[in-house]
Scaffold this motif. Structure first.
Motif, short mmCIF file in Angstrom:
data_model
loop_
_atom_site.label_atom_id
_atom_site.label_comp_id
_atom_site.label_asym_id
_atom_site.label_seq_id
_atom_site.Cartn_x
_atom_site.Cartn_y
_atom_site.Cartn_z
N ALA A 14 56.35 13.33 -20.32
CA ALA A 14 55.47 12.71 -19.32
C ALA A 14 54.91 13.74 -18.33
N SER A 51 51.80 5.11 -27.04
CA SER A 51 53.13 4.58 -27.32
C SER A 51 53.27 4.23 -28.80
N TRP A 60 52.23 15.77 -19.98
CA TRP A 60 51.01 14.96 -20.19
C TRP A 60 50.22 14.88 -18.88
N GLN A 61 50.93 14.66 -17.79
CA GLN A 61 50.27 14.60 -16.48
C GLN A 61 49.65 15.94 -16.12
N GLN A 67 44.13 8.40 -21.25
CA GLN A 67 45.16 7.50 -20.72
C GLN A 67 46.12 8.23 -19.78
N ALA A 68 46.80 7.46 -18.92
CA ALA A 68 47.72 8.05 -17.96
C ALA A 68 49.01 8.54 -18.61
N SER A 69 49.30 8.06 -19.80
CA SER A 69 50.50 8.47 -20.52
C SER A 69 50.18 8.61 -22.00
N ALA A 70 51.06 9.27 -22.72
CA ALA A 70 50.84 9.50 -24.15
C ALA A 70 50.86 8.18 -24.92
#
Length: 294
Positions: free
Chosen positions: A132, A93, A135-136, A88-91
């Motif tokens: 963020a 939720s 993560w990226q 996924q593009a982000s952790a």
């Protein structure tokens, strides 16, 4: 003379462009390539000194310290997101399957590290994710952090100078036990202060009840469900029947976890026995004769 000088300079330039002894003419000369930059992965067993009571909200962590130095947070396990969550593009939720899986892993690993379910102690468990930007940058770890509270009323974080490892085994140094409970005029719990069971007290932790899965319960119906759910926990702990006489033997207090915790998968309610008169010993296994109906 001018011509000689120019030719001499040309000779020097040509010499500089040659291969120095011991080289192969390549700019790298067969040196190993530098490793790709990577976000450091935290390590389990590390301790940190931070001022917050919510490790999951920290965006810039200090360097870890020895657990024998003053600290407030201890990492008990470090896991890694894989599969769909990692792509996924982000952790993941709060409330997502990935975050719930991370919490379940943390709860299991914390139990191994501490010696028992963390909810049976004056503790809080946080699932800490990369910010963020990290993560990226490819970070896919999650951290399981634990902190100790002085009590579960004011939630003052304890500055420790020793590891929490094994803290809920043996003498259960951080385990919940007997308490002095104070109640307001409208019958609301005001304070719950830990105290030795051999000292005068009117409350005692009995265990945790887990509510069924579903939306976070609220309102009067939810309050009743929490109280009803604690009845068998109290009865089992005290060694008395869970029948109509239970409320004549002992009262109890239910203390649910927050909606945020619920979103992680923690549906627990802490259950405390409560007596109108003081006791000087534990009610654990007291039985009907030790806890008569009155």
């Amino acid at each position: 003379m001018s011509a000689v000088a120019v030719l001499g300079a040309a000779t020097l330039l040509l010499s500089a462009c040659g291969n120095p002894p011991g080289t192969d003419g390549s700019l790298t000369n067969n040196w190993k390539a530098m490793p790709e930059a990577a976000i450091p992965t935290p390590v389990a067993g590390a301790c940190y000194s931070v001022t917050t009571d919510d490790p999951a909200s920290v965006t810039k962590w200090p360097a870890p310290v020895e657990c024998t130095a003053a600290h407030s947070v201890e990492t008990v396990f470090v896991g890694r997101f894989t599969g769909d969550e990692a792509s996924q593009a982000s952790a993941p939720s709060s409330g997502s399957a990935g975050r719930k899986t991370a919490y379940e892993t943390c709860a299991t690993e914390a139990k191994t590290y501490l010696g028992d379910d963390w909810r049976n102690g004056r503790l809080d468990l946080s699932v800490v994710l990369p910010i963020a930007l990290h993560w990226q940058g490819g970070a896919r770890w999650f951290r399981c952090d634990v902190m100790e509270y002085k009590d579960l009323n004011d939630y003052d974080v304890v500055q420790r100078t020793a590891s929490l490892k094994g803290g809920l085994s043996g003498e259960r140094a951080v385990g919940l036990g007997c308490l002095t409970v104070t109640v307001t005029s409208d019958n609301r719990v005001d304070k719950m202060i830990p105290i030795a069971c051999t000292s005068a007290h009117n409350g005692e932790f009995a265990g945790v009840y887990d509510l069924p899965d579903g939306p976070y319960p609220s309102g009067e119906a939810a309050r009743k469900a929490r109280l009803d759910g604690c009845a068998p926990v109290i009865a089992t702990y005290a060694g008395v029947p869970n029948d109509s006489e239970l409320t004549f033997r002992v009262g109890w207090i239910s203390s649910p976890f927050s909606e945020v915790e619920w979103g992680l998968g923690n549906r627990g309610v802490r259950c405390y026995a409560h007596k109108a008169t003081n006791l000087t010993k534990s009610i654990k296994g007291a039985g009907p004769s030790g806890l008569p109906a009155d």
